[in-house]
Design a protein around this motif. Sequence first.
Motif, short mmCIF file in Angstrom:
data_model
loop_
_atom_site.label_atom_id
_atom_site.label_comp_id
_atom_site.label_asym_id
_atom_site.label_seq_id
_atom_site.Cartn_x
_atom_site.Cartn_y
_atom_site.Cartn_z
N UNK A 13 26.91 26.22 31.40
CA UNK A 13 27.67 25.00 31.15
C UNK A 13 28.83 24.87 32.13
N UNK A 14 29.55 25.96 32.35
CA UNK A 14 30.70 25.91 33.27
C UNK A 14 30.23 25.70 34.70
N UNK A 15 29.07 26.23 35.03
CA UNK A 15 28.53 26.06 36.39
C UNK A 15 28.31 24.60 36.74
N UNK A 16 28.14 23.73 35.74
CA UNK A 16 28.00 22.30 36.00
C UNK A 16 29.26 21.74 36.66
N UNK A 17 30.39 22.42 36.42
CA UNK A 17 31.67 21.94 36.95
C UNK A 17 32.18 22.81 38.09
N UNK A 18 31.87 24.11 38.06
CA UNK A 18 32.34 25.00 39.11
C UNK A 18 31.54 26.30 39.08
N UNK A 19 30.81 26.56 40.15
CA UNK A 19 30.08 27.83 40.24
C UNK A 19 31.06 29.00 40.30
N UNK A 20 32.18 28.79 40.97
CA UNK A 20 33.18 29.84 41.06
C UNK A 20 33.73 30.22 39.70
N UNK A 21 34.02 29.20 38.87
CA UNK A 21 34.52 29.48 37.53
C UNK A 21 33.49 30.23 36.69
N UNK A 22 32.23 29.84 36.83
CA UNK A 22 31.17 30.53 36.07
C UNK A 22 31.13 32.01 36.44
N UNK A 23 31.37 32.31 37.70
CA UNK A 23 31.35 33.69 38.15
C UNK A 23 32.54 34.50 37.68
N UNK A 24 33.58 33.84 37.23
CA UNK A 24 34.79 34.55 36.77
C UNK A 24 34.83 34.73 35.25
N UNK A 25 33.90 34.14 34.56
CA UNK A 25 33.95 34.16 33.09
C UNK A 25 33.91 35.58 32.53
N UNK A 26 33.04 36.44 33.06
CA UNK A 26 32.90 37.78 32.51
C UNK A 26 34.18 38.59 32.69
N UNK A 27 34.80 38.47 33.86
CA UNK A 27 36.04 39.21 34.11
C UNK A 27 37.16 38.70 33.21
N UNK A 28 37.22 37.39 33.03
CA UNK A 28 38.23 36.81 32.14
C UNK A 28 38.03 37.33 30.71
N UNK A 29 36.80 37.29 30.25
CA UNK A 29 36.50 37.74 28.89
C UNK A 29 36.84 39.21 28.71
N UNK A 30 36.55 40.03 29.72
CA UNK A 30 36.84 41.46 29.63
C UNK A 30 38.34 41.71 29.53
N UNK A 31 39.13 40.98 30.32
CA UNK A 31 40.58 41.15 30.27
C UNK A 31 41.14 40.71 28.92
N UNK A 32 40.64 39.60 28.43
CA UNK A 32 41.12 39.11 27.13
C UNK A 32 40.72 40.08 26.01
N UNK A 33 39.53 40.63 26.12
CA UNK A 33 39.05 41.53 25.08
C UNK A 33 39.85 42.83 25.05
N UNK A 34 40.32 43.30 26.20
CA UNK A 34 41.17 44.49 26.23
C UNK A 34 42.43 44.25 25.42
N UNK A 35 43.04 43.09 25.62
CA UNK A 35 44.25 42.75 24.87
C UNK A 35 43.93 42.53 23.39
#
Length: 537
Positions: A106-128
Amino acid sequence: MMRDVIIIGGGHNGLVCAWYLARAGLKVTVLERRHVVGGAAVTEEFHPGFRNSVAAYTVSLLNPKIIRDMDLARHGLRIVERPLANFLPLDDGRYLKVGPGRTDAEVAKFSQGDAGRLDDYAAQLETAADLLRELVLQTPPNRVQGGWLSALPEFLKAGQLGNRLRKLPLAGRRALLDLFTRSAGDYLDSWFESAPIKAAYGFDSVVGNYASPYSAGSAYVLLHHVFGEVNGRKGAWGHAIGGMGAITQAMAQAVREQGVEIRTSCAVDEVLTVRGRASGVVTEKGERLAARVLVSNLNPRLLYTRLVDPGVLPADFLRRIQAWRCGSGTFRMNVALAELPDFRCLPGKTAAEHHGSGIVIAPTLQYMERAYHDARAFGWARAPIVELLIPSTLDPTLAPPGRHVASLFCQHVAPELPDGASWDDHREQVADLMIATVERHAPNFGRAVLGRQILSPLDLERSFGLLKGDIFHGALGLDQLYSARPMLGHADYRGPVAGLYTCGAGTHPGGGVTGAPGHNAAREVLRDLRRRAPRTL
């Protein structure tokens, strides 16, 4: 009759506290002002044949340990996960769906770059989020007066937290600093470039938070909404079958099973003290009830400024509790629907996955920021933020066949209107605006409404004791969190009046239907009474 404990307020935290205390063998009475226990987590009929969660409306933060300890499933609680986390209809005719296995594409429809960052974002948020999960059932380090023997346990708590933080890699500590100090907008801007995913994630930063997503500290509010879980899946949100009242009714059954006395329609007018120690209460009907210990489930400002004699409170404490910041900017509605909303961007009135999600009408962070500044200037946002949930798509018992109920959780409105205006005079006008906001994306919505229940900030205060409509019993700002919730020196659920404790959302870990404050307060009461706490504590 001398009771061991009187609990003031039968909200979910009060019920949790009562269960643990009774489990340890204490005689406990719960006094609830309304006709039903549950506080803001109740299900009621608001239009003939239509029932819904009246105030609190969705579940994730309810602690799994409490669910297990109280055996809430045996008492009828069943929670189902949303088919999607969120659905954002956008002004340009497109949409974004957020959910397991769906977000990347879904995010790739708006930005392939953002789609590629989702896992890293989720991992950082999950640590906190994992750190918060460890802390929610612990009493915060609390500054104490006295000798080293009284201070030692607090030093140990602080040391344990320090050791936990030291185990994090440097990147994890940096992320924590960001999430506890920065704005959600700045944090999300540093990760993503496309507006829809920033709006989807940033919405959590303004839920119950009367602030812009670019206000300092709003990143923590975002984090506060992601440390929950549903049926073992971290970060998920769901619905209790039967509405939020199913949670508190299951809790009420569990506490009665432990021998707890529950009195409804029994408001407390005054906390009694003898030689500086809490000794009992006076009810609205003039009845005097004595107890060894009192535990309040109320907003701490409400407790200490309306029920406790100011003469028994230290002057600095009283001054500070009078300044306890409250106000969510929340406007709550329940509507009975003849049919499901038919969205322009995804047409269809047959129940689909997006109808069972959190439908967020707020396409950008800038939209949310304008809504906040509008509310500050005019009393309410001219283009408000609306989250629409339709729980009847997951629970058909809430509405007649072929009909539906919807919850509208709306931001931003001023907790107190400017120039002395009253919410009683503007409630209907703002409700019309909220309906029209949904109608911009689903043109059939307004004509599908068969009936509606409206709760302005003033109504939330009158009905549920949520001062200025504050769903968290106090803003989740850095000055009102952890060891400062509700005040430095009183973060351990004990107040300045001996024998009077607090167990509501105005204590650590804060707002939401968690049960954690009730759990933690019970442990501290049992320590003081030198009772052996159940192994579950």
